[in-house]
Design a protein around this motif. Structure first.
Motif, PDB file in Angstrom:
ATOM      1  N   GLU A  63       0.989  -0.972   0.011  1.00 54.08           N
ATOM      2  CA  GLU A  63       0.215   0.437   0.369  1.00 54.08           C
ATOM      3  C   GLU A  63       1.123   1.230   0.339  1.00 54.08           C
ATOM      4  OE1 GLU A  63      -3.926  -1.034   2.304  1.00 54.08           O
ATOM      5  OE2 GLU A  63      -2.637  -0.514   3.881  1.00 54.08           O
ATOM      6  N   VAL A  64       0.229   2.231  -0.304  1.00 57.71           N
ATOM      7  CA  VAL A  64       0.932   3.605  -0.398  1.00 57.71           C
ATOM      8  C   VAL A  64      -0.316   4.717   0.121  1.00 57.71           C
ATOM      9  CG1 VAL A  64       1.529   5.430  -2.269  1.00 57.71           C
ATOM     10  CG2 VAL A  64       2.631   3.487  -2.695  1.00 57.71           C
ATOM     11  N   ILE A  65       0.766   5.651   0.420  1.00 57.52           N
ATOM     12  CA  ILE A  65      -0.114   6.387   1.431  1.00 57.52           C
ATOM     13  C   ILE A  65      -1.915   7.277   0.220  1.00 57.52           C
ATOM     14  CG2 ILE A  65       0.611   8.445   1.418  1.00 57.52           C
ATOM     15  CD1 ILE A  65      -0.533   9.087   3.650  1.00 57.52           C
ATOM     16  N   SER A  66      -2.477   7.340   0.575  1.00 55.54           N
ATOM     17  CA  SER A  66      -3.846   8.374  -0.219  1.00 55.54           C
ATOM     18  C   SER A  66      -3.945   9.249   0.550  1.00 55.54           C
ATOM     19  CB  SER A  66      -5.096   7.855  -0.664  1.00 55.54           C
ATOM     20  OG  SER A  66      -5.901   7.511   0.799  1.00 55.54           O
ATOM     21  N   ASN A  67      -4.997  10.091   0.160  1.00 55.76           N
ATOM     22  CA  ASN A  67      -5.362  11.566   0.001  1.00 55.76           C
ATOM     23  C   ASN A  67      -6.618  11.408   1.412  1.00 55.76           C
ATOM     24  OD1 ASN A  67      -3.500  13.016  -1.039  1.00 55.76           O
ATOM     25  ND2 ASN A  67      -4.758  13.594  -2.694  1.00 55.76           N
ATOM     26  N   ARG A  68      -7.536  10.346   1.265  1.00 59.00           N
ATOM     27  CA  ARG A  68      -8.088   9.804   2.184  1.00 59.00           C
ATOM     28  C   ARG A  68      -7.550   9.673   3.513  1.00 59.00           C
ATOM     29  NH1 ARG A  68     -12.311   5.600   0.057  1.00 59.00           N
ATOM     30  NH2 ARG A  68     -13.020   6.264  -1.859  1.00 59.00           N
ATOM     31  N   ASN A  69      -6.487   9.511   3.743  1.00 59.77           N
ATOM     32  CA  ASN A  69      -5.499   9.529   5.054  1.00 59.77           C
ATOM     33  C   ASN A  69      -4.518  10.168   5.588  1.00 59.77           C
ATOM     34  OD1 ASN A  69      -4.640   7.609   3.868  1.00 59.77           O
ATOM     35  ND2 ASN A  69      -3.973   6.365   5.666  1.00 59.77           N
ATOM     36  N   ILE A  70      -4.990  11.861   4.225  1.00 61.85           N
ATOM     37  CA  ILE A  70      -2.808  11.955   4.294  1.00 61.85           C
ATOM     38  C   ILE A  70      -3.060  13.277   5.829  1.00 61.85           C
ATOM     39  CG2 ILE A  70      -3.713  13.844   3.362  1.00 61.85           C
ATOM     40  CD1 ILE A  70      -0.572  11.942   1.461  1.00 61.85           C
ATOM     41  N   GLY A  71      -4.401  13.432   7.261  1.00 61.46           N
ATOM     42  CA  GLY A  71      -4.083  14.360   7.536  1.00 61.46           C
ATOM     43  C   GLY A  71      -3.475  15.386   7.025  1.00 61.46           C
ATOM     44  N   HIS A  72      -2.153  16.065   8.016  1.00 64.34           N
ATOM     45  CA  HIS A  72      -1.548  17.187   7.130  1.00 64.34           C
ATOM     46  C   HIS A  72      -0.573  17.469   6.820  1.00 64.34           C
ATOM     47  CE1 HIS A  72      -4.221  19.261  10.183  1.00 64.34           C
ATOM     48  NE2 HIS A  72      -3.936  18.464  11.330  1.00 64.34           N
ATOM     49  N   ALA A  73       0.177  15.680   5.886  1.00 60.05           N
ATOM     50  CA  ALA A  73       1.187  15.822   5.222  1.00 60.05           C
ATOM     51  C   ALA A  73       1.179  16.292   3.509  1.00 60.05           C
ATOM     52  CB  ALA A  73       1.370  14.571   5.301  1.00 60.05           C
ATOM     53  N   TRP A  99      -3.445   3.458  -2.028  1.00 55.38           N
ATOM     54  CA  TRP A  99      -2.929   2.911  -2.995  1.00 55.38           C
ATOM     55  C   TRP A  99      -3.134   1.418  -2.980  1.00 55.38           C
ATOM     56  CZ3 TRP A  99      -4.787   4.952  -8.150  1.00 55.38           C
ATOM     57  CH2 TRP A  99      -4.445   6.174  -7.700  1.00 55.38           C
ATOM     58  N   GLN A 100      -3.741   0.642  -3.641  1.00 56.91           N
ATOM     59  CA  GLN A 100      -3.190  -1.328  -3.416  1.00 56.91           C
ATOM     60  C   GLN A 100      -2.773  -1.882  -4.312  1.00 56.91           C
ATOM     61  OE1 GLN A 100      -6.472  -4.379  -1.809  1.00 56.91           O
ATOM     62  NE2 GLN A 100      -5.264  -3.578  -0.079  1.00 56.91           N
ATOM     63  N   PHE A 101      -2.076  -2.706  -4.160  1.00 58.41           N
ATOM     64  CA  PHE A 101      -1.390  -3.576  -5.294  1.00 58.41           C
ATOM     65  C   PHE A 101      -1.081  -4.753  -5.042  1.00 58.41           C
ATOM     66  CE2 PHE A 101       1.581  -6.358  -7.384  1.00 58.41           C
ATOM     67  CZ  PHE A 101       1.029  -6.558  -9.012  1.00 58.41           C
ATOM     68  N   ILE A 102      -1.886  -6.467  -4.655  1.00 55.26           N
ATOM     69  CA  ILE A 102      -1.763  -7.588  -3.990  1.00 55.26           C
ATOM     70  C   ILE A 102      -0.664  -8.301  -4.870  1.00 55.26           C
ATOM     71  CG2 ILE A 102      -3.300  -9.480  -3.519  1.00 55.26           C
ATOM     72  CD1 ILE A 102      -5.188  -7.607  -2.533  1.00 55.26           C
ATOM     73  N   SER A 103      -0.200  -8.966  -4.795  1.00 51.38           N
ATOM     74  CA  SER A 103       1.032 -10.200  -5.675  1.00 51.38           C
ATOM     75  C   SER A 103       0.576 -11.424  -4.788  1.00 51.38           C
ATOM     76  CB  SER A 103       1.719  -9.491  -5.514  1.00 51.38           C
ATOM     77  OG  SER A 103       2.819  -9.641  -4.131  1.00 51.38           O
ATOM     78  N   THR A 104       1.065 -12.683  -5.599  1.00 49.26           N
ATOM     79  CA  THR A 104       0.626 -13.611  -4.913  1.00 49.26           C
ATOM     80  C   THR A 104       1.178 -14.860  -5.328  1.00 49.26           C
ATOM     81  OG1 THR A 104      -0.692 -14.328  -6.801  1.00 49.26           O
ATOM     82  CG2 THR A 104      -2.436 -13.822  -4.571  1.00 49.26           C
TER      83      THR A 104
END
Length: 173
Positions: A63-73, A99-104
């Motif tokens: 996962e990479v941080i998104s703007n949904r929970n970016i806070g004050h960053a 942002w998400q990517f799943i690998s198997t």
């Protein structure tokens, strides 16, 4: 099979971005074969982060941080989001705020490593010499669990006070 040495939840170690990215294939590969459910977080000086969850079935969630929970960053720009989308990251949604990517499999794992490196350097604009704080821990619970509820419990949402960020930038984690 060996096990990954973990720092423990809330116990951070400091490194630099270049070293973290260079060692990412080894870290994720080791996590994928460990029989425990493991979480790893790499947080940068501006409080943005990448994080990983590896289930006991070796499914690796990156996962990479998104703007949904970016806070004050610093928020991601539309161009940043476009780059993530084009690289293969799945957009945030109700079940995943990042942002998400799943690998198997091994090919997916190597793609996750490449995508994460690009996200760190091209989207989050980190330099190899920048500092990064890392923590890893094994999730308590059923070793074969892959439920969204357990992922939610371990998923990190950062909204720190400015004073806390200032202390970390000065080297006090």
């Amino acid at each position: 099979m060996g096990t990954v040495q973990v720092t423990g939840r809330g116990k951070w170690v400091h490194s630099n971005v270049g070293s973290f990215v260079a060692n990412l294939p080894e870290m994720l590969g080791a996590m994928a074969v460990d029989r425990r459910c493991i979480v790893a977080i790499a947080e940068f000086a501006d409080v943005r982060y990448v994080q990983f969850w590896v289930d006991s079935d070796s499914q690796v969630v990156s996962e990479v941080i998104s703007n949904r929970n970016i806070g004050h960053a610093v928020a991601l720009t539309l161009d940043d989001e476009y780059m993530l989308r084009e690289a293969g990251w799945v957009e945030p949604h109700d079940k995943s705020p990042n942002w998400q990517f799943i690998s198997t499999d091994v090919a997916g794992l190597m793609k996750a490593v490449t995508m994460t490196g690009s996200a760190i350097y091209d989207v989050l604009r980190e330099e190899p010499s920048n500092g990064v704080w890392l923590q890893t821990w094994a999730v308590n619970g059923a070793p074969d669990s892959t439920t969204n509820e357990e992922r939610e419990e371990s998923r990190v949402f950062y909204q720190e006070e400015l004073r806390s960020l200032e202390r970390r930038v000065e080297g006090e984690k």
